[in-house]
Design an enzyme around this catalytic site. Sequence first.
Site, PDB file in Angstrom:
ATOM      1  N   TYR A 186     -60.552  14.653 -35.370  1.00 51.78           N
ATOM      2  CA  TYR A 186     -61.029  14.458 -36.012  1.00 51.78           C
ATOM      3  C   TYR A 186     -62.048  12.466 -36.080  1.00 51.78           C
ATOM      4  CZ  TYR A 186     -57.019  15.753 -38.676  1.00 51.78           C
ATOM      5  OH  TYR A 186     -56.082  17.445 -39.232  1.00 51.78           O
ATOM      6  N   LYS A 239     -52.570  12.688 -34.330  1.00 52.94           N
ATOM      7  CA  LYS A 239     -52.264  13.908 -33.897  1.00 52.94           C
ATOM      8  C   LYS A 239     -52.624  13.760 -31.995  1.00 52.94           C
ATOM      9  CE  LYS A 239     -52.274  16.393 -38.030  1.00 52.94           C
ATOM     10  NZ  LYS A 239     -53.039  15.983 -38.564  1.00 52.94           N
ATOM     11  N   HIS A 243     -50.473  18.551 -31.854  1.00 50.67           N
ATOM     12  CA  HIS A 243     -51.677  19.007 -32.340  1.00 50.67           C
ATOM     13  C   HIS A 243     -51.478  20.562 -32.688  1.00 50.67           C
ATOM     14  CE1 HIS A 243     -55.854  17.515 -34.704  1.00 50.67           C
ATOM     15  NE2 HIS A 243     -54.875  19.014 -35.551  1.00 50.67           N
TER      16      HIS A 243
END
Length: 273
Positions: free
Chosen positions: A51, A76, A109
């Site tokens: 992200y 993650k 992830h």
Amino acid sequence: MRPSNISLHNGVQIPEFGLGVFKVEEGTQIEKTIGTAIDLGYRLIDTATFYENEEGVGRAVREASVPREELFVTTKVWNSDQGYDETLRAFETSQKKLGLDVIDLYLIHWPVVGKYKDTWRALERLHDEGSVRAIGVSNFQTHHLEDLMARANEKPTVNQVELHPLLSQEPLREFCAAQDIKVEAWSPISRGRFLENPTLLHLSEKYGKTPAQLILRWHVQHGIIAIPKSVTPARLQENISIFDFELSAQDVKTIDLMNENQRFGADPDNFDF
């Protein structure tokens, strides 16, 4: 009313509802969004290396209006960082970006074939060392979980997957329940793709709640941890305002029947990133 905590199988308490921050921009946007969310009662913040906003999450958590121990932070390990040594290095980078001594939950992830078992060994080490309070996975199907647990020392505490009324994941949820693995839903309202559904609109009139609120309440009543994303204060408020009503058992079943096994995200058995 605020979300309650639920127990993971290792005794760690996780909020039953939280904030996802995928695509929330690093800097002012992520800090303001998390600050607003915390003031509204959110206590679970879910980020990831991918992200690219871990630094902002860390700043917002450190500057929060509530003590650190009241907040639950998840991150993650990304696919290109998987493997035993690689994961340990990736975690160190995430920890530095977040600026937190301990991460509450660290997840794999995606189930990268040929690597996720070595990645899991690294997560077990991090847990043993006390760097993380709980470890889990994301986007794992039942066969991935079975394969992982066949030789693991610890089983995952959480499996975070795409889950919403059009993809209810019942067989996977049943397997996870039998193993005492909590299920967490990313994209729980699927970015609003089916909020005009006649069934939801009818129930919306009945309960005086929005279709999005009905879906999020459906998750909570199924024991699914939901982490919807928004950067809009009004929507953040709407999303968390689901603890002052309850769907009837029949209406839960009505929403169950919306399932079409329809994914909007990637298939965990066929992804290339």
